[in-house]
Write an enzyme that holds these catalytic residues in place. Sequence first.
Site, PDB file in Angstrom:
ATOM      1  N   GLY A  19      27.726 -38.342  24.174  1.00  0.00           N
ATOM      2  CA  GLY A  19      29.315 -38.649  24.291  1.00  0.00           C
ATOM      3  C   GLY A  19      29.965 -38.910  25.425  1.00  0.00           C
ATOM      4  O   GLY A  19      29.442 -39.163  26.447  1.00  0.00           O
ATOM      5  N   ILE A  20      31.266 -38.289  25.717  1.00  0.00           N
ATOM      6  CA  ILE A  20      32.000 -38.243  26.661  1.00  0.00           C
ATOM      7  C   ILE A  20      31.452 -37.529  28.027  1.00  0.00           C
ATOM      8  O   ILE A  20      31.449 -37.857  29.237  1.00  0.00           O
ATOM      9  CB  ILE A  20      33.511 -37.962  26.512  1.00  0.00           C
ATOM     10  N   TYR A 139      40.943 -27.243  15.762  1.00  0.00           N
ATOM     11  CA  TYR A 139      40.591 -28.169  16.966  1.00  0.00           C
ATOM     12  C   TYR A 139      42.165 -28.271  17.534  1.00  0.00           C
ATOM     13  O   TYR A 139      42.420 -28.182  18.810  1.00  0.00           O
ATOM     14  CB  TYR A 139      40.212 -29.268  16.229  1.00  0.00           C
TER      15      TYR A 139
HETATM   16  N1  LIG Z   1      35.568 -38.344  20.737  1.00  0.00           N
HETATM   17  C1  LIG Z   1      36.854 -38.395  20.793  1.00  0.00           C
HETATM   18  O1  LIG Z   1      37.566 -38.904  20.151  1.00  0.00           O
HETATM   19  C2  LIG Z   1      37.591 -36.895  21.638  1.00  0.00           C
HETATM   20  C3  LIG Z   1      39.164 -37.400  21.553  1.00  0.00           C
HETATM   21  C4  LIG Z   1      39.657 -36.423  22.398  1.00  0.00           C
HETATM   22  C5  LIG Z   1      39.008 -35.414  23.001  1.00  0.00           C
HETATM   23  N2  LIG Z   1      37.670 -35.237  22.799  1.00  0.00           N
HETATM   24  C6  LIG Z   1      36.961 -34.020  23.572  1.00  0.00           C
HETATM   25  O2  LIG Z   1      35.944 -34.632  24.407  1.00  0.00           O
HETATM   26  C7  LIG Z   1      34.962 -33.799  24.467  1.00  0.00           C
HETATM   27  C8  LIG Z   1      33.631 -34.403  24.206  1.00  0.00           C
HETATM   28  O3  LIG Z   1      33.641 -34.965  22.855  1.00  0.00           O
HETATM   29  P1  LIG Z   1      32.762 -35.885  22.402  1.00  0.00           P
HETATM   30  O4  LIG Z   1      33.444 -36.840  21.538  1.00  0.00           O
HETATM   31  O5  LIG Z   1      31.827 -36.417  23.475  1.00  0.00           O
HETATM   32  O6  LIG Z   1      31.918 -34.983  21.320  1.00  0.00           O
HETATM   33  P2  LIG Z   1      30.179 -34.990  20.718  1.00  0.00           P
HETATM   34  O7  LIG Z   1      30.141 -34.298  19.836  1.00  0.00           O
HETATM   35  O8  LIG Z   1      29.703 -36.238  21.171  1.00  0.00           O
HETATM   36  O9  LIG Z   1      29.763 -34.134  22.269  1.00  0.00           O
HETATM   37  C9  LIG Z   1      29.959 -32.884  22.525  1.00  0.00           C
HETATM   38  C10 LIG Z   1      28.896 -32.096  23.254  1.00  0.00           C
HETATM   39  O10 LIG Z   1      29.168 -30.713  23.505  1.00  0.00           O
HETATM   40  C11 LIG Z   1      28.032 -29.987  23.214  1.00  0.00           C
HETATM   41  N3  LIG Z   1      28.445 -28.491  22.934  1.00  0.00           N
HETATM   42  C12 LIG Z   1      29.017 -28.034  21.802  1.00  0.00           C
HETATM   43  N4  LIG Z   1      29.283 -26.966  21.612  1.00  0.00           N
HETATM   44  C13 LIG Z   1      28.759 -26.517  22.770  1.00  0.00           C
HETATM   45  C14 LIG Z   1      28.548 -25.286  23.261  1.00  0.00           C
HETATM   46  N5  LIG Z   1      28.896 -24.118  22.862  1.00  0.00           N
HETATM   47  N6  LIG Z   1      28.070 -25.145  24.617  1.00  0.00           N
HETATM   48  C15 LIG Z   1      27.672 -26.283  25.285  1.00  0.00           C
HETATM   49  N7  LIG Z   1      27.692 -27.410  24.792  1.00  0.00           N
HETATM   50  C16 LIG Z   1      27.987 -27.614  23.553  1.00  0.00           C
HETATM   51  C17 LIG Z   1      27.376 -30.572  22.152  1.00  0.00           C
HETATM   52  O11 LIG Z   1      25.978 -30.172  21.932  1.00  0.00           O
HETATM   53  C18 LIG Z   1      27.593 -31.978  22.430  1.00  0.00           C
HETATM   54  O12 LIG Z   1      26.405 -32.508  23.122  1.00  0.00           O
HETATM   55  C19 LIG Z   1      35.283 -32.635  23.526  1.00  0.00           C
HETATM   56  O13 LIG Z   1      35.930 -31.652  24.349  1.00  0.00           O
HETATM   57  C20 LIG Z   1      36.430 -33.148  22.790  1.00  0.00           C
HETATM   58  O14 LIG Z   1      37.122 -32.265  21.971  1.00  0.00           O
HETATM   59  C21 LIG Z   1      36.863 -36.061  22.338  1.00  0.00           C
END
Ligand SMILES: NC(=O)c1ccc[n+]([C@@H]2O[C@H](COP(=O)([O-])OP(=O)(O)OC[C@H]3O[C@@H](n4cnc5c(N)ncnc54)[C@H](O)[C@@H]3O)[C@@H](O)[C@H]2O)c1
Length: 234
Positions: A19-20, A139
């Site tokens: 992801g991000i 969240y």
């Molecule tokens: N995707 C979206 O639309 C979006 C929008 C706003 C904010 N965000 C934020 O961006 C960030 C990344 O989101 P994403 O969409 O890439 O999510 P994702 O679920 O694709 O990736 C999240 C990653 O965090 C890891 N993770 C989870 N719990 C963990 C822990 N306790 N310790 C270490 N690693 C851990 C997961 O294994 C995963 O690889 C998050 O903080 C999310 O809240 C995402």
Amino acid sequence: MQLLDVKGKSAVVTGAARGIGKATADLLAAQGATVARFDLEAGEGVTRVDVADEDAVNAAFAKIGKVDILVNNAGIAVRKSSLDITREEWDKVLAVNLSGLFLCSRAAARSMKRQGGGAIVNLASIMGLSGGLYPNPAYQASKGAVVNLTRALALEFAADNIRVNAVAPTFVRTELTAPLFSNPESFKKVMDHTPLGRLPEAEDIAQAILFLASPAARCITGVTLPVDCGYLAR
Ligand SMILES: NC(=O)c1ccc[n+]([C@@H]2O[C@H](COP(=O)([O-])OP(=O)(O)OC[C@H]3O[C@@H](n4cnc5c(N)ncnc54)[C@H](O)[C@@H]3O)[C@@H](O)[C@H]2O)c1
């Protein structure tokens, strides 16, 4: 001086297996930073660290030594209404999204303080700056707290030349948002709120993070930058 120069910097990105986080770690590495990727899950070049486990976090940062850039990206969601979410689920979301971010920030700040400065970029969300579109109370609470913790840490660390900022993405297609993207009704609601008529890719968020982590943002601290295609302008 190249404005977005992070060459030779030592960076830590949490939640970097996909992801991000992965897009950000890849971009920082492509720009010449040495990147440590922390995640709960296995992945290419990933160190297994649970950001909510203080001992594991401190041990992982001690192993790295010098840290110039920290991207607090690890995050989870439990999409249940406030009447349905269990106490354990509530605690788990806050433990990762808020406490984990705090624990990594102070571990990194100890190193940054010794070396004369650094930059921390937090992942907030448009859900931390609005009530949100569907039940996701833990969240929303955690991301609102990230926005204000960003300000508090920016003030605390300013004298040590450590900048603390956040990005607030709108919806990006990742595993976290798969339920939303696969539901036409929710997807339509999001697009109805999106003036630019498109949503960012993970790489668009990574570019905003790179900017905030780089010398181009040397006079910016304590802010949360929406990367939202106009969502919050409504
Ligand atoms: N995707 C979206 O639309 C979006 C929008 C706003 C904010 N965000 C934020 O961006 C960030 C990344 O989101 P994403 O969409 O890439 O999510 P994702 O679920 O694709 O990736 C999240 C990653 O965090 C890891 N993770 C989870 N719990 C963990 C822990 N306790 N310790 C270490 N690693 C851990 C997961 O294994 C995963 O690889 C998050 O903080 C999310 O809240 C995402």
